[in-house]
Write a protein that holds these residues in place. Sequence first.
Motif, mmCIF file in Angstrom:
data_model
loop_
_atom_site.group_PDB
_atom_site.id
_atom_site.type_symbol
_atom_site.label_atom_id
_atom_site.label_comp_id
_atom_site.label_asym_id
_atom_site.label_seq_id
_atom_site.Cartn_x
_atom_site.Cartn_y
_atom_site.Cartn_z
ATOM 1 N N GLY A 58 -48.557 2.695 5.773
ATOM 2 C CA GLY A 58 -48.171 3.425 4.575
ATOM 3 C C GLY A 58 -47.066 4.441 4.796
ATOM 4 N N ASP A 59 -46.549 4.535 6.018
ATOM 5 C CA ASP A 59 -45.494 5.487 6.336
ATOM 6 C C ASP A 59 -44.281 4.713 6.826
ATOM 7 O OD1 ASP A 59 -43.875 7.561 7.139
ATOM 8 O OD2 ASP A 59 -45.409 8.582 8.334
ATOM 9 N N TYR A 60 -43.164 4.847 6.143
ATOM 10 C CA TYR A 60 -41.961 4.098 6.502
ATOM 11 C C TYR A 60 -41.327 4.611 7.784
ATOM 12 C CZ TYR A 60 -39.128 8.068 5.044
ATOM 13 O OH TYR A 60 -38.571 9.308 4.952
ATOM 14 N N ASP A 61 -41.637 5.846 8.170
ATOM 15 C CA ASP A 61 -40.944 6.504 9.269
ATOM 16 C C ASP A 61 -41.389 5.966 10.625
ATOM 17 O OD1 ASP A 61 -39.187 8.318 10.379
ATOM 18 O OD2 ASP A 61 -40.695 9.905 10.525
ATOM 19 N N LEU A 62 -40.436 5.637 11.493
ATOM 20 C CA LEU A 62 -40.739 5.273 12.869
ATOM 21 C C LEU A 62 -40.983 6.551 13.658
ATOM 22 C CD1 LEU A 62 -38.293 2.411 13.985
ATOM 23 C CD2 LEU A 62 -40.790 2.340 13.943
ATOM 24 N N LYS A 63 -42.068 6.581 14.397
ATOM 25 C CA LYS A 63 -42.412 7.756 15.186
ATOM 26 C C LYS A 63 -42.349 7.397 16.670
ATOM 27 C CE LYS A 63 -45.550 9.279 11.506
ATOM 28 N NZ LYS A 63 -44.646 10.309 10.966
ATOM 29 N N VAL A 64 -42.253 8.418 17.492
ATOM 30 C CA VAL A 64 -42.172 8.190 18.932
ATOM 31 C C VAL A 64 -43.081 9.174 19.650
ATOM 32 C CG1 VAL A 64 -39.797 7.349 18.842
ATOM 33 C CG2 VAL A 64 -40.225 9.781 19.198
ATOM 34 N N GLY A 65 -43.398 8.847 20.882
ATOM 35 C CA GLY A 65 -44.202 9.736 21.707
ATOM 36 C C GLY A 65 -44.365 9.144 23.084
ATOM 37 N N LEU A 66 -44.915 9.933 23.989
ATOM 38 C CA LEU A 66 -45.264 9.424 25.305
ATOM 39 C C LEU A 66 -46.692 8.909 25.236
ATOM 40 C CD1 LEU A 66 -43.754 12.259 27.554
ATOM 41 C CD2 LEU A 66 -42.718 10.082 26.889
ATOM 42 N N ALA A 67 -46.918 7.702 25.732
ATOM 43 C CA ALA A 67 -48.221 7.052 25.588
ATOM 44 C C ALA A 67 -49.332 7.825 26.280
ATOM 45 C CB ALA A 67 -48.156 5.625 26.137
ATOM 46 N N CYS A 68 -48.987 8.578 27.315
ATOM 47 C CA CYS A 68 -50.018 9.317 28.043
ATOM 48 C C CYS A 68 -50.392 10.625 27.356
ATOM 49 C CB CYS A 68 -49.574 9.586 29.476
ATOM 50 S SG CYS A 68 -48.174 10.740 29.595
ATOM 51 N N GLN A 69 -49.615 11.023 26.336
ATOM 52 C CA GLN A 69 -49.856 12.296 25.667
ATOM 53 C C GLN A 69 -50.204 12.159 24.189
ATOM 54 O OE1 GLN A 69 -49.482 15.451 27.529
ATOM 55 N NE2 GLN A 69 -49.723 13.814 29.021
ATOM 56 N N THR A 70 -49.894 11.025 23.577
ATOM 57 C CA THR A 70 -50.068 10.847 22.137
ATOM 58 C C THR A 70 -51.423 10.209 21.829
ATOM 59 O OG1 THR A 70 -47.682 10.504 21.948
ATOM 60 C CG2 THR A 70 -49.043 9.869 20.054
ATOM 61 N N GLN A 71 -52.185 10.850 20.968
ATOM 62 C CA GLN A 71 -53.513 10.347 20.614
ATOM 63 C C GLN A 71 -53.403 9.266 19.545
ATOM 64 O OE1 GLN A 71 -56.254 13.550 20.062
ATOM 65 N NE2 GLN A 71 -57.897 12.269 19.241
ATOM 66 N N VAL A 72 -54.260 8.251 19.659
ATOM 67 C CA VAL A 72 -54.230 7.147 18.698
ATOM 68 C C VAL A 72 -54.685 7.618 17.319
ATOM 69 C CG1 VAL A 72 -54.557 5.320 20.401
ATOM 70 C CG2 VAL A 72 -56.560 6.417 19.362
ATOM 71 N N GLU A 74 -55.627 5.976 13.106
ATOM 72 C CA GLU A 74 -56.027 4.796 12.354
ATOM 73 C C GLU A 74 -54.804 3.993 11.911
ATOM 74 O OE1 GLU A 74 -58.230 1.902 10.612
ATOM 75 O OE2 GLU A 74 -59.051 3.569 11.786
ATOM 76 N N ASN A 75 -54.888 2.682 12.133
ATOM 77 C CA ASN A 75 -53.824 1.742 11.749
ATOM 78 C C ASN A 75 -52.472 2.140 12.333
ATOM 79 O OD1 ASN A 75 -55.415 -0.100 10.345
ATOM 80 N ND2 ASN A 75 -55.331 1.124 8.470
ATOM 81 N N MET A 76 -52.475 2.422 13.614
ATOM 82 C CA MET A 76 -51.248 2.715 14.350
ATOM 83 C C MET A 76 -50.686 1.403 14.898
ATOM 84 S SD MET A 76 -50.788 5.033 17.816
ATOM 85 C CE MET A 76 -50.667 6.647 17.058
ATOM 86 N N TYR A 77 -49.460 1.092 14.529
ATOM 87 C CA TYR A 77 -48.776 -0.095 15.031
ATOM 88 C C TYR A 77 -47.806 0.368 16.124
ATOM 89 C CZ TYR A 77 -50.497 -2.371 10.773
ATOM 90 O OH TYR A 77 -51.300 -2.870 9.763
ATOM 91 N N LEU A 78 -47.981 -0.101 17.337
ATOM 92 C CA LEU A 78 -47.194 0.472 18.417
ATOM 93 C C LEU A 78 -46.644 -0.581 19.379
ATOM 94 C CD1 LEU A 78 -49.027 0.553 21.311
ATOM 95 C CD2 LEU A 78 -50.366 2.084 19.861
ATOM 96 N N THR A 79 -45.608 -0.154 20.083
ATOM 97 C CA THR A 79 -45.050 -0.934 21.184
ATOM 98 C C THR A 79 -44.468 0.029 22.190
ATOM 99 O OG1 THR A 79 -43.543 -2.721 21.825
ATOM 100 C CG2 THR A 79 -42.773 -1.203 20.155
ATOM 101 N N GLN A 80 -44.573 -0.297 23.464
ATOM 102 C CA GLN A 80 -44.040 0.560 24.515
ATOM 103 C C GLN A 80 -42.617 0.155 24.874
ATOM 104 O OE1 GLN A 80 -47.540 0.816 27.484
ATOM 105 N NE2 GLN A 80 -46.294 2.632 27.848
ATOM 106 N N ILE A 81 -41.845 1.143 25.274
ATOM 107 C CA ILE A 81 -40.495 0.893 25.789
ATOM 108 C C ILE A 81 -40.429 1.517 27.186
ATOM 109 C CG2 ILE A 81 -38.025 1.152 25.374
ATOM 110 C CD1 ILE A 81 -38.582 1.623 22.492
ATOM 111 N N PRO A 82 -41.016 0.834 28.192
ATOM 112 C CA PRO A 82 -41.068 1.439 29.531
ATOM 113 C C PRO A 82 -39.703 1.606 30.179
ATOM 114 C CG PRO A 82 -41.790 -0.844 29.589
ATOM 115 C CD PRO A 82 -41.664 -0.473 28.141
ATOM 116 N N PHE A 83 -38.690 0.885 29.678
ATOM 117 C CA PHE A 83 -37.348 1.039 30.222
ATOM 118 C C PHE A 83 -36.341 0.704 29.137
ATOM 119 C CE2 PHE A 83 -33.538 -0.941 32.049
ATOM 120 C CZ PHE A 83 -33.067 0.111 32.807
ATOM 121 N N PHE A 84 -35.379 1.602 28.943
ATOM 122 C CA PHE A 84 -34.317 1.329 27.981
ATOM 123 C C PHE A 84 -33.036 1.050 28.743
ATOM 124 C CE2 PHE A 84 -30.882 2.264 25.050
ATOM 125 C CZ PHE A 84 -31.311 1.565 23.926
ATOM 126 N N PRO A 85 -32.404 -0.105 28.524
ATOM 127 C CA PRO A 85 -31.210 -0.448 29.300
ATOM 128 C C PRO A 85 -30.052 0.496 29.018
ATOM 129 C CG PRO A 85 -31.495 -1.981 27.462
ATOM 130 C CD PRO A 85 -32.739 -1.148 27.532
#
Length: 227
Positions: A58-72, A74-85
């Motif tokens: 229900g939120d159009y905005d893309l959010k970011v965070g560090l996976a080790c610090q960000t709490q899950v 409800e209905n969080m759709y996520l993907t990790q980017i462990p390395f950005f070229p």
Amino acid sequence: MVSDVNMVNIFIMGKKYEVPDSLTIMNAMEYAGYQLVRGCGCRAGFCGACATVYRLEGDYDLKVGLACQTQVEENMYLTQIPFFPAQKLEYNLQELKPTAEQIAEFYPEIYRCIGCNACTKICPQDLKVMQYVGYAQRGQIDRCADESFDCVMCGLCASRCPAQITQFNVGILARRLYSRHIAPPAEHLQKRVEEVESGKYEAEFEELMKASKAELRERYGSRDIEK
């Protein structure tokens, strides 16, 4: 399963999982059965290896965070980017000069910045990324180094930059230039280096080399820590 644990639904790479809402994204991924062999790093919010992009239902905005610090959530759709070229150029720090021209020689794209501030908005460390790029443009190496000091090199700023600037590499170059050519030498550090080179601590080094893992752990745990 403990009855008082509150569960939420999250989506990892498009697949739905039910996990406790008290977990971080990283812990939730492991709870869901993923074995993290890269992109997990220090697990303490310092290394920047676990950059994550997510969106809430229900939120159009893309959010970011560090996976080790960000709490899950409800209905969080996520993907990790462990390395950005991003290009990482090699240079001999001893031969460089602390100037804007020197930074531009390696990262000329800093002058393509359009002032959109997308890099600052996406930074999980809340750094003023566009600001320190501006300092680099003007040759204010000390201010660029200071403003970018808490950068964890996650690369999220570069992922959103329409000018293709690798801000995090600009920041680390500025910090290196500052430490090598601008910051006054630390007298206590030089003194300690001279002591090490003179062999003053050879007996202690030899003792540590012969110590068992259990003894090393005990000594590490009981060490004096500066307040």
